[in-house]
Design a protein around this motif. Structure first.
Motif, PDB file in Angstrom:
ATOM      1  N   LEU B  87       1.057  -1.464   0.227  1.00 32.76           N
ATOM      2  CA  LEU B  87      -0.107   0.083   0.081  1.00 32.76           C
ATOM      3  C   LEU B  87       0.832   1.229  -0.148  1.00 32.76           C
ATOM      4  O   LEU B  87       0.696   2.094  -0.487  1.00 32.76           O
ATOM      5  CB  LEU B  87      -1.207  -0.544   1.264  1.00 32.76           C
ATOM      6  CG  LEU B  87      -2.352  -1.421   1.116  1.00 32.76           C
ATOM      7  CD1 LEU B  87      -3.051  -0.901   2.382  1.00 32.76           C
ATOM      8  CD2 LEU B  87      -2.775  -0.296  -0.052  1.00 32.76           C
ATOM      9  N   LEU B  88       2.025   1.282   0.515  1.00 32.91           N
ATOM     10  CA  LEU B  88       2.480   3.017   1.032  1.00 32.91           C
ATOM     11  C   LEU B  88       3.755   2.266  -0.127  1.00 32.91           C
ATOM     12  O   LEU B  88       4.646   2.538   0.028  1.00 32.91           O
ATOM     13  CB  LEU B  88       3.766   2.193   1.825  1.00 32.91           C
ATOM     14  CG  LEU B  88       2.791   2.639   3.343  1.00 32.91           C
ATOM     15  CD1 LEU B  88       3.569   2.961   4.631  1.00 32.91           C
ATOM     16  CD2 LEU B  88       2.440   4.562   2.715  1.00 32.91           C
ATOM     17  N   GLN B  89       3.211   3.000  -1.782  1.00 39.84           N
ATOM     18  CA  GLN B  89       3.725   3.198  -2.159  1.00 39.84           C
ATOM     19  C   GLN B  89       4.448   4.708  -2.649  1.00 39.84           C
ATOM     20  O   GLN B  89       3.757   5.523  -2.016  1.00 39.84           O
ATOM     21  CB  GLN B  89       3.106   3.125  -4.002  1.00 39.84           C
ATOM     22  CG  GLN B  89       3.191   0.895  -4.172  1.00 39.84           C
ATOM     23  CD  GLN B  89       4.576   0.016  -4.278  1.00 39.84           C
ATOM     24  OE1 GLN B  89       5.236   0.892  -4.484  1.00 39.84           O
ATOM     25  NE2 GLN B  89       4.249  -0.191  -3.717  1.00 39.84           N
ATOM     26  N   PRO B  90       5.823   5.288  -2.966  1.00 38.72           N
ATOM     27  CA  PRO B  90       6.423   6.212  -3.742  1.00 38.72           C
ATOM     28  C   PRO B  90       5.295   7.274  -4.202  1.00 38.72           C
ATOM     29  O   PRO B  90       5.066   7.926  -3.255  1.00 38.72           O
ATOM     30  CB  PRO B  90       7.693   6.053  -4.326  1.00 38.72           C
ATOM     31  CG  PRO B  90       7.762   4.918  -4.189  1.00 38.72           C
ATOM     32  CD  PRO B  90       6.861   3.862  -3.740  1.00 38.72           C
ATOM     33  N   ARG B  91       4.451   6.815  -4.763  1.00 37.15           N
ATOM     34  CA  ARG B  91       3.631   7.099  -6.125  1.00 37.15           C
ATOM     35  C   ARG B  91       2.866   8.188  -4.858  1.00 37.15           C
ATOM     36  O   ARG B  91       1.630   9.123  -5.239  1.00 37.15           O
ATOM     37  CB  ARG B  91       2.579   6.670  -7.169  1.00 37.15           C
ATOM     38  CG  ARG B  91       1.649   6.916  -7.615  1.00 37.15           C
ATOM     39  CD  ARG B  91       2.206   6.364  -9.105  1.00 37.15           C
ATOM     40  NE  ARG B  91       1.984   5.407  -8.858  1.00 37.15           N
ATOM     41  CZ  ARG B  91       0.865   3.993  -8.470  1.00 37.15           C
ATOM     42  NH1 ARG B  91      -0.572   5.350  -8.403  1.00 37.15           N
ATOM     43  NH2 ARG B  91       0.536   2.767  -7.965  1.00 37.15           N
ATOM     44  N   LEU B  94       3.281  11.526  -3.029  1.00 33.84           N
ATOM     45  CA  LEU B  94       3.761  12.921  -3.635  1.00 33.84           C
ATOM     46  C   LEU B  94       2.858  13.349  -3.139  1.00 33.84           C
ATOM     47  O   LEU B  94       3.294  14.625  -2.850  1.00 33.84           O
ATOM     48  CB  LEU B  94       2.955  12.628  -4.879  1.00 33.84           C
ATOM     49  CG  LEU B  94       4.344  13.179  -5.894  1.00 33.84           C
ATOM     50  CD1 LEU B  94       5.324  13.630  -5.236  1.00 33.84           C
ATOM     51  CD2 LEU B  94       3.441  12.782  -7.981  1.00 33.84           C
ATOM     52  N   GLY B  95       1.069  13.389  -3.326  1.00 35.21           N
ATOM     53  CA  GLY B  95       0.129  14.693  -2.848  1.00 35.21           C
ATOM     54  C   GLY B  95       0.671  15.219  -1.157  1.00 35.21           C
ATOM     55  O   GLY B  95       0.682  16.202  -1.085  1.00 35.21           O
ATOM     56  N   PRO B  96       0.210  14.202  -0.752  1.00 34.76           N
ATOM     57  CA  PRO B  96       0.946  14.618   1.169  1.00 34.76           C
ATOM     58  C   PRO B  96       1.915  15.789   1.122  1.00 34.76           C
ATOM     59  O   PRO B  96       1.833  16.050   1.906  1.00 34.76           O
ATOM     60  CB  PRO B  96       0.673  13.480   1.684  1.00 34.76           C
ATOM     61  CG  PRO B  96      -0.594  12.118   1.096  1.00 34.76           C
ATOM     62  CD  PRO B  96      -0.226  12.912  -0.114  1.00 34.76           C
ATOM     63  N   SER B  97       3.404  14.808   0.566  1.00 37.25           N
ATOM     64  CA  SER B  97       4.647  15.501   1.073  1.00 37.25           C
ATOM     65  C   SER B  97       4.023  16.876  -0.332  1.00 37.25           C
ATOM     66  O   SER B  97       4.988  18.096   0.717  1.00 37.25           O
ATOM     67  CB  SER B  97       5.090  14.839   0.098  1.00 37.25           C
ATOM     68  OG  SER B  97       5.456  13.653   0.464  1.00 37.25           O
ATOM     69  N   VAL B  98       3.887  16.684  -1.045  1.00 37.55           N
ATOM     70  CA  VAL B  98       3.521  18.763  -1.555  1.00 37.55           C
ATOM     71  C   VAL B  98       2.619  19.690   0.023  1.00 37.55           C
ATOM     72  O   VAL B  98       3.135  20.721  -0.264  1.00 37.55           O
ATOM     73  CB  VAL B  98       2.405  18.511  -3.351  1.00 37.55           C
ATOM     74  CG1 VAL B  98       2.620  20.375  -3.010  1.00 37.55           C
ATOM     75  CG2 VAL B  98       3.482  17.587  -4.141  1.00 37.55           C
TER      76      VAL B  98
END
Lengths: 317, 175
Positions: B87-91, B94-98
Motif C-alpha cells: 500500500l505504501l508506494q512512493p506514488r 506525492l500528494g500529502p508531501s506537497v
C-alpha cells in the motif's frame, strides 16, 4: 561547590540503596514466605541463607540469554528495560529525609503516576514481542489490569492532595506534622494499597503470569538477565509502593529519636513485609473477579472518598 | 533551555516521521509514544510541567496503551506488514508531501518574519493556577468535555451489553 557533591552523594546512595534492597528482597521474600508457611526457605548458602542472593545472581548472569527466532527482536530486548527504568526514575521524587531527595518536583505525585502508567508497556510489549499465545494472553491481561487499577490509584491519592494542598512530596510530608494521613484518609490508604498490589502484579493480582494457566505469562520466552530484569523490576516496584505508602500516609521520614532516613527505611520495610505476608496468605483471584472488583467496587469508593474529603475540606475552611 | 527545546523538537519530528513510514503497526505506535515524550519535554521547557505530566499520563500512558492493546489483540503478524508495504508506494506519498511542504514553508516564513523567539515566557505555571483557570473562566469547557465523555461511556456500555444479551439469548435458543 558543596551542593553538587551533596546531590551526587544522595543520588548514588538512593540508587545503590534501591538496587541493594531489590536484590535483598529475593532472599527476604523467600525466607519470610518460608516462615509464614511453616517451612524453611533458602537456608544453606551463608548465615541464614543470606548468600542465596549472590548464588541467584551468579546463576542468572551466566545463563544462556536466548532470543526466540520468531520474536520481534528490538521490542523483545527493549521491553524488560522499560520496567526497571520507569521504577528507578520514580524513586527520584521520594524524600528520604528533610532535603534528602533527588528531585524536589512541583508535580512529584504526577511524575510517579506518569512513570507507573508507562511501566504497563514493559509487560504488554514483552507479551506481544514474544509471539507466543501464552505470552500474548499474559500481556493482554497485564495491560487491562494495570490500566484499570491505575485509574483509581490516581483517584485514591486525590484525598491526600486535597489535605496537603500540593503535589510535592516534601510538602505532603510536612503537612503530616500534626496527624499522619492514614487516619483522615483511611479509605484512600486501603485503595492505594490494593492498587499498588495490582500495579506490581503480586498475588492475589498476579494473573498476567498465572503459572497454572499461562506457563509464565508475559515472560515465558525470557531467560537470563532479561528475565532477571522483570524479576528485579517487580521487587523494585514493591519497594517503591511501600516507600510511597510510608511517605503519603505514614508521615514519611518523620518520627521521634532516630534520624529521619532511618525512620523512612523502617516504615518502608514494614510495608514490604506486609506485601510479602499478603503473598503468603491469599490465593489468586479469577480474572473476571479482578476486573469487576476494580471497576465496580474500588473506582466508586475512590470517587466517594474524593467527594467526602472535598466536602470536609471546604466545610473546615 | 533553548538547546533542550531544539533537541526534543528534532526528536519529536524524527519520531513522527518514523510513525508515518513504519510498516509494522506496533513499531509505529512505539515511535508515536516517543513523539509524545518529546512533546512533554517541550511543554516542560515552556514552563508547563503540569501539562507535560498530563501529556504522559493521559496520551502516552493511557490512550496509547489502549491502541497497543487493540493492535495486540488483532495479532497482525508479518502478513499485514507485507500488505502495508504494497500500500505504501512512493506514488501515494506525492500528494500529502506537497501539501505538508507548503504548510512547513508557511511556518518558516511566519517564524522568520514575526520576530518572536519560540520560547518567549518560560515562567513556570503551577498546577493550582491551571485548576483555577479550568474551574473558573473555562468551567463550561470542562462541563462540555465531561458530558462528551459520559456520552462515549454510555454508548460503549450500550454496545457491549447488547452483544452480551444477544449471545445469551442465542444460547437459550439452542437449549
Amino acid at each position: 561547590m558543596g551542593e553538587p557533591i551533596r546531590s551526587i552523594i544522595v543520588l548514588a546512595a538512593i540508587f545503590v540503596g534501591v538496587l541493594a534492597t531489590a536484590a535483598g528482597l529475593i532472599w527476604l521474600e523467600r525466607r519470610l514466605l518460608g516462615l509464614w508457611q511453616d517451612r524453611y526457605g533458602p537456608n544453606r548458602a551463608g548465615p541464614f541463607g543470606s548468600l542465596q542472593v549472590v548464588a541467584d545472581m551468579i546463576k542468572i548472569f551466566t545463563k544462556e540469554d536466548w532470543i526466540p527466532p520468531f520474536a520481534d527482536k528490538p521490542v523483545f530486548i527493549i521491553a524488560p528495560s522499560i520496567i526497571v527504568v520507569t521504577t528507578i526514575l520514580s524513586f527520584a521524587i521520594i524524600p528520604f529525609g528533610p532535603g534528602i531527595q533527588i528531585a524536589n518536583l512541583n508535580i512529584g505525585l504526577l511524575f510517579f503516576l506518569a512513570m507507573s502508567s508507562l511501566s504497563v508497556y514493559s509487560v504488554a510489549l514483552a507479551g506481544w514481542a514474544s509471539d507466543n499465545k501464552y505470552s500474548l494472553l499474559g500481556g493482554l491481561r497485564a495491560a487491562a489490569q494495570m490500566l484499570g487499577y491505575e485509574v483509581f490509584m490516581g483517584l485514591s491519592l486525590t484525598g491526600v492532595i486535597i489535605l496537603a494542598g500540593s503535589f510535592n512530596l516534601s510538602d505532603i510530608v510536612n503537612a503530616q506534622r500534626k496527624m499522619w494521613f492514614f487516619i483522615p484518609q483511611f479509605p484512600g490508604f486501603l485503595i492505594f494499597l490494593i492498587a499498588g498490589l495490582a500495579e506490581t502484579r503480586r498475588i492475589p493480582f498476579d494473573l498476567p503470569e498465572a503459572e497454572n494457566e499461562l506457563v509464565a505469562g508475559y515472560h515465558t520466552e525470557y531467560s537470563g538477565m532479561k528475565f532477571g530484569m522483570f524479576f528485579v523490576g517487580e521487587y523494585m516496584g514493591v519497594t517503591l509502593i511501600s516507600a510511597l505508602i510510608a511517605t503519603l500516609f505514614f508521615g514519611g521520614w518523620m518520627g521521634p529519636l532516630l534520624p529521619p532516613p532511618l525512620w523512612m527505611i523502617i516504615k518502608t520495610f514494614v510495608f514490604i513485609c506486609f506485601f510479602i505476608l499478603i503473598r503468603a496468605t491469599l490465593p489468586r483471584l479469577r480474572y473476571d473477579q479482578l476486573i469487576s472488583f476494580g471497576w465496580k467496587l474500588m473506582l466508586p469508593l475512590a470517587l466517594l472518598n474524593i467527594v467526602v474529603t472535598g466536602a470536609v475540606a471546604i466545610a473546615i475552611n | 533551555m533553548n538547546g533542550v527545546f531544539y533537541l526534543s523538537a528534532i526528536i519529536g519530528i524524527l519520531a513522527t516521521l518514523m510513525v508515518v513510514t513504519r510498516l509494522n503497526a506496533v513499531h509505529a505506535l512505539l515511535y508515536l509514544i516517543v513523539s509524545f515524550f518529546s512533546v512533554a519535554v517541550i511543554f516542560f521547557v515552556l514552563g508547563a510541567p503540569f501539562v507535560a505530566a498530563l501529556e504522559i499520563i493521559i496520551y502516552a500512558g493511557a490512550i496509547m496503551v489502549l491502541f497497543v492493546f487493540v493492535i495486540m489483540m488483532l495479532n497482525l503478524g508479518s502478513k499485514s506488514t507485507k500488505q502495508e508495504g504494497v500500500l505504501l508506494q512512493p506514488r501515494s506519498w506525492l500528494g500529502p508531501s506537497v501539501l505538508s511542504g507548503i504548510l512547513i514553508l508557511e511556518i518558516i516564513y511566519l517564524m522568520a518574519y514575526s520576530g518572536s523567539s519560540p520560547i518567549s515566557s518560560p515562567a513556570e505555571i503551577a498546577p493550582k493556577q491551571i485548576g483555577m483557570a479550568l474551574f473558573g473562566p473555562y468551567a463550561i469547557g470542562v462541563e462540555l468535555a465531561s458530558m462528551l465523555l459520559l456520552a462515549g461511556l454510555v454508548g460503549a456500555y450500550h454496545i457491549g451489553s447488547r452483544r452480551l444479551l444477544d449471545s445469551s439469548s442465542k444460547r437459550g435458543d439452542k437449549e
